[in-house]
Design a protein around this motif. Structure first.
Motif, PDB file in Angstrom:
ATOM      1  N   UNK A 182       1.030  -0.078  -2.987  1.00 49.10           N
ATOM      2  CA  UNK A 182       1.510   0.132  -1.624  1.00 49.10           C
ATOM      3  C   UNK A 182       2.808  -0.604  -1.378  1.00 49.10           C
ATOM      4  N   UNK A 183       2.881  -1.838  -1.837  1.00 50.82           N
ATOM      5  CA  UNK A 183       4.106  -2.629  -1.680  1.00 50.82           C
ATOM      6  C   UNK A 183       5.255  -2.049  -2.499  1.00 50.82           C
ATOM      7  N   UNK A 184       4.945  -1.571  -3.701  1.00 50.65           N
ATOM      8  CA  UNK A 184       5.994  -1.026  -4.563  1.00 50.65           C
ATOM      9  C   UNK A 184       6.587   0.258  -3.988  1.00 50.65           C
ATOM     10  N   UNK A 185       5.749   1.093  -3.363  1.00 51.44           N
ATOM     11  CA  UNK A 185       6.290   2.302  -2.748  1.00 51.44           C
ATOM     12  C   UNK A 185       7.168   1.933  -1.552  1.00 51.44           C
ATOM     13  N   UNK A 213      -3.403  -2.906   4.592  1.00 51.25           N
ATOM     14  CA  UNK A 213      -3.612  -1.471   4.757  1.00 51.25           C
ATOM     15  C   UNK A 213      -3.490  -0.690   3.455  1.00 51.25           C
ATOM     16  N   UNK A 214      -2.519  -1.037   2.600  1.00 54.93           N
ATOM     17  CA  UNK A 214      -2.367  -0.341   1.334  1.00 54.93           C
ATOM     18  C   UNK A 214      -3.595  -0.508   0.455  1.00 54.93           C
ATOM     19  N   UNK A 217       4.469   4.258   4.229  1.00 54.31           N
ATOM     20  CA  UNK A 217       4.681   4.285   2.785  1.00 54.31           C
ATOM     21  C   UNK A 217       3.687   3.384   2.054  1.00 54.31           C
ATOM     22  N   UNK A 218       3.360   2.240   2.649  1.00 48.03           N
ATOM     23  CA  UNK A 218       2.377   1.336   2.037  1.00 48.03           C
ATOM     24  C   UNK A 218       0.993   1.974   2.032  1.00 48.03           C
ATOM     25  N   UNK A 219       0.636   2.666   3.122  1.00 54.33           N
ATOM     26  CA  UNK A 219      -0.644   3.373   3.175  1.00 54.33           C
ATOM     27  C   UNK A 219      -0.711   4.410   2.054  1.00 54.33           C
ATOM     28  N   UNK A 231      -2.500   6.282  -3.367  1.00 55.54           N
ATOM     29  CA  UNK A 231      -2.167   6.785  -4.696  1.00 55.54           C
ATOM     30  C   UNK A 231      -2.672   5.821  -5.767  1.00 55.54           C
ATOM     31  N   UNK A 232      -2.481   4.519  -5.523  1.00 52.14           N
ATOM     32  CA  UNK A 232      -2.975   3.520  -6.460  1.00 52.14           C
ATOM     33  C   UNK A 232      -4.482   3.596  -6.624  1.00 52.14           C
TER      34      UNK A 232
END
Length: 212
Positions: free
Chosen positions: A94-97, A114-115, A165-167, A172-173
């Protein structure tokens, strides 16, 4: 209805303790939040530590309640160790996105679990797509697809003060890590695995076309 497992209690406790430290100590909050400028200066730890900070008690409560209701499903299906792996990978993805989408905005900041929580939600949906009912009505698989499509819309339109984006990155992760750890899902419910991949494909195509 969810139930508490020891590992879930530890993760919730870590979020509560670190978040409350951040509520009371502005310098601590600023040092460990997700911030593009800080990360660009070599403070990569922010990618991880920001996932245990929250803006306020309401933000913290919402994320922890959501985790409480979905964590046990993942643990029941894949065990505690793999649950922690999915949680941590989702937090970081989430952080990387967010980093990828805001890399040129040195002032961009964010906090929250949240991610990681969305990764657990998406993992739980993969394991029990039909059994899960959001609000007792919405099938889990439909909620997962709808939420990520909304996240794409939110990313494109920059709706609200929300890390869409983090969500999305967290979901995805959770999706990818769950399939790596439990590949039998591809054999037992390939249709659902492909259906849940639709928002991911949509984002990829939109990004390639420069639409987001």
């Amino acid at each position: 209805m969810g139930n508490l497992n020891l590992v879930t209690i530890i993760i919730i406790a870590a979020n509560v303790i670190i978040s409350y430290k951040g509520f009371q100590d502005h310098a601590f909050f600023e040092k460990y939040k997700f911030n593009i400028g800080g990360i660009k200066r070599g403070q990569q730890f922010r990618i991880f530590t920001s996932g245990f900070l929250h803006v306020n008690p309401q933000h913290l409560l919402f994320n922890m309640i959501t985790l409480y209701f979905f964590a046990w499903i993942v643990i029941r299906n894949i065990g505690e160790t793999n649950f922690v792996i999915i949680y941590m990978v989702s937090l970081i993805s989430g952080s990387l996105l967010s980093l990828a989408f805001h890399k040129d905005n040195y002032h961009y900041s964010a906090v929250g679990a949240s991610g990681a929580v969305m990764g657990i939600v998406y993992s739980a949906i993969l394991f029990e797509p039909q059994a899960m009912k959001i609000y007792g009505i919405i099938p889990g698989w439909l909620f997962g697809i709808g939420y990520l499509l909304y996240s794409i819309y939110g990313m494109k339109k920059q709706i609200g003060n929300i890390g869409h984006d983090a969500h999305f990155g967290g979901a995805v992760g959770g999706y990818v890590t769950t399939l790596i750890l439990a590949p039998m899902l591809i054999e037992t419910d390939l249709t659902m695995v492909l259906v849940l991949a639709i928002p991911i494909v949509v984002l990829f195509v939109m990004q390639k076309l420069g639409k987001i």
